[in-house]
Design a protein around this motif. Structure first.
Motif, short mmCIF file in Angstrom:
data_model
loop_
_atom_site.label_atom_id
_atom_site.label_comp_id
_atom_site.label_asym_id
_atom_site.label_seq_id
_atom_site.Cartn_x
_atom_site.Cartn_y
_atom_site.Cartn_z
N VAL A 72 0.83 -1.21 0.00
CA VAL A 72 0.00 0.00 0.00
C VAL A 72 0.86 1.25 0.00
O VAL A 72 0.58 2.22 -0.71
CB VAL A 72 -0.95 -0.01 1.22
CG1 VAL A 72 -1.78 1.26 1.25
CG2 VAL A 72 -1.84 -1.23 1.20
N ASN A 73 1.93 1.25 0.78
CA ASN A 73 2.75 2.45 0.92
C ASN A 73 3.48 2.80 -0.38
O ASN A 73 3.55 3.97 -0.77
CB ASN A 73 3.76 2.26 2.05
CG ASN A 73 3.08 2.08 3.40
OD1 ASN A 73 2.05 2.71 3.67
ND2 ASN A 73 3.62 1.21 4.24
N ALA A 74 4.02 1.79 -1.04
CA ALA A 74 4.78 2.04 -2.27
C ALA A 74 3.91 2.01 -3.52
O ALA A 74 4.35 2.40 -4.60
CB ALA A 74 5.90 1.02 -2.40
N ASN A 75 2.66 1.50 -3.39
CA ASN A 75 1.75 1.33 -4.52
C ASN A 75 2.39 0.45 -5.60
O ASN A 75 2.28 0.72 -6.80
CB ASN A 75 1.34 2.68 -5.11
CG ASN A 75 0.16 2.55 -6.07
OD1 ASN A 75 -0.69 1.68 -5.91
ND2 ASN A 75 0.13 3.40 -7.09
N GLY A 127 11.17 -7.25 -11.50
CA GLY A 127 11.13 -6.44 -10.29
C GLY A 127 9.74 -5.89 -10.01
O GLY A 127 8.82 -6.00 -10.84
N PRO A 128 9.56 -5.29 -8.84
CA PRO A 128 8.24 -4.74 -8.48
C PRO A 128 7.79 -3.66 -9.46
O PRO A 128 8.60 -2.91 -10.01
CB PRO A 128 8.48 -4.15 -7.08
CG PRO A 128 9.72 -4.81 -6.58
CD PRO A 128 10.56 -5.10 -7.78
N MET A 129 6.50 -3.60 -9.68
CA MET A 129 5.92 -2.58 -10.57
C MET A 129 4.48 -2.36 -10.15
O MET A 129 3.89 -3.17 -9.41
CB MET A 129 6.01 -3.02 -12.03
CG MET A 129 5.24 -4.27 -12.38
SD MET A 129 5.50 -4.81 -14.10
CE MET A 129 7.10 -5.61 -13.96
N ASN A 130 3.89 -1.27 -10.63
CA ASN A 130 2.49 -1.03 -10.30
C ASN A 130 1.58 -1.90 -11.16
O ASN A 130 2.02 -2.51 -12.14
CB ASN A 130 2.13 0.46 -10.42
CG ASN A 130 2.34 1.00 -11.82
OD1 ASN A 130 2.03 0.34 -12.81
ND2 ASN A 130 2.86 2.22 -11.92
#
Length: 444
Positions: A344-347, A405-408
């Motif tokens: 939630v914090n990083a979206n 990697g992480p992404m929205n």
């Protein structure tokens, strides 16, 4: 081909109707408790679910209204008593084609009903797998009644053993029923983020349409240099029956027209629904949309006789299915939801993980280590014992997050769509290029 223009007009109507009806019927679905919450959002507002039912209703209704147009040449010829020199026509009314069309509608209606029941009663995976087989029964019965071909062309290296043609008999019907099962469930299991289901269906449908257009008669002459894909010659288009890859075959043209009649409205409703399902989603498709789109692909693949080509357009779904097999068949624990984890914090989305409360079995450990070697999953080991403590869930969405990697969420669905487009491009290379290495002639 006036029927094709009528289909295009019907598709425009389908698009406008779906765009209009989705937001109007959303509150009705919420009031009926057909709603859900987006697991990958910070808010908990209810979102109407099972809205694929609206898409299916519009799609099937317009396919019904299109029936007179699909057989307009035969109807006009019978009414006027004149002969039509060009285009698709038959001397007598094509009752067998009408039965094929109606059986296709019946299968789509059955898929819609069963898909909606799945949405309402939340049927478990082991129980929902046979559902598409039930919906495909009308297709298979008409295929059998019309003495459908059950022969397959044998690849060149095996012809010394099996001959040129191999009759599979009942096994061919098993294959077709499994095709309908795979087409529906493969889209259904590649879900969890906004726009994922409908974008898959849209790109596959567009790929089928592009493939169909290669077989239609064109009033202009042009060539496609398919030798660049590994084929031995160019494909020339032009004339009413010198129809590119149909090579003057009226039957092939009619088959691909049939496919276009089903795919063009499907693209229309998918584009319309994608407008409402795109990030952030205002409507969820539910299982109904997956069942209907999958059955539509099975319909054209079976009755238009290009099931092998159709499967090539499912390359990402095949990869996702093979990747998911250890979890689907119980070798690796499978949680109810395998969607990516939302921060939630990083979206941002991160790969969701399986947490082993007790040491995994030797088989589970062996499978996960193999998958990890190929970069398909990410493992967390105990510092001293080396026992696997965690593993990322085995889906293509988690695979993208592991590798990229992480992404929205919006970026992830864009990556998924790019993989689907790349899969379709590869499918055309394989079908019209590499296939010439193991098959001779125009093998579909």
């Amino acid at each position: 081909m006036p029927a094709l223009y009528a289909s295009l007009g019907m598709s425009i109507i389908a698009f406008l109707a779906t765009v209009y009806l989705i937001p109007r019927l959303g509150p009705v679905f919420i009031a009926a408790d057909l709603k859900g919450k987006d697991l990958l959002k910070s808010y908990n507002d209810p979102i109407p679910e099972s809205m694929g039912l609206v898409c299916a209703a519009v799609y099937i209704l317009l396919l019904m209204l299109f029936i007179p147009f699909a057989f307009s040449s035969s109807i006009m010829k019978r009414a006027s008593g004149t002969d039509i020199s060009e285009g698709i026509n038959v001397v007598d009314f094509p009752h067998h084609q009408l039965s094929v069309y109606l059986s296709s509608l019946l299968s789509l209606l059955t898929a819609t009903m069963l898909g909606f029941l799945d949405d309402v009663f939340d049927i478990r995976w082991r129980h929902k797998l046979p559902i598409p087989i039930i919906a495909s029964v009308p297709l298979l019965m008409v295929y059998y009644a019309e003495r459908g071909n059950t022969h397959v062309v044998v690849p060149l290296p095996l012809r010394g053993i099996l001959g040129t043609l191999l009759n599979l008999g009942p096994l061919y019907y098993v294959y077709m029923s499994l095709l309908s099962t795979f087409a529906t469930n493969s889209i259904n299991i590649l879900a969890g983020i906004n726009g994922s289901e409908v974008s898959q269906a849209l790109i596959i449908a567009l790929s089928v349409i592009f493939n169909d257009l290669l077989y239609l008669p064109w009033p202009i002459d042009f060539r496609i240099p398919v030798y660049l894909l590994g084929n031995k010659a160019e494909v020339e288009f032009g004339g009413v029956w010198s129809a590119g890859m149909s090579y003057g075959s009226r039957e092939l043209v009619e088959r691909h027209l049939f496919s276009l009649y089903f795919m063009m409205p499907l693209v229309a409703v998918c584009v319309a629904f994608m407008y409402h399902n795109w990030y952030p989603a205002r409507a969820f498709p539910g299982d109904t949309l997956c069942y209907v789109t999958g059955m539509a692909f099975a319909v054209v693949g079976i009755h238009s006789h290009f099931s092998k080509t159709l499967l090539l357009f499912f390359i990402p779904q095949i990869f996702n299915f093979l990747l998911s097999c250890p979890q689907l068949f119980g070798v690796v624990p499978c949680p109810r939801h395998r969607v990516p984890r939302f921060d939630v914090n990083a979206n941002l989305l991160y790969p969701s993980k399986i947490i082993f409360e007790k040491p995994p079995s030797q088989l589970t450990t062996y499978v996960l280590r193999i998958f990890s070697t190929f970069g398909l999953t990410e493992l967390t080991f105990h510092a001293t014992s080396g026992i696997i403590l965690e593993a990322t869930n085995l889906t293509i969405l988690n695979f993208f997050l592991v590798r990229l990697g992480p992404m929205n969420e919006k970026r992830l669905v864009q990556v998924l769509m790019c993989s689907q487009v790349a899969g379709s491009a590869l499918a055309f290379v394989v079908r019209y290029g590499l296939a010439g290495l193991v098959y001779d002639g125009n093998r579909r």
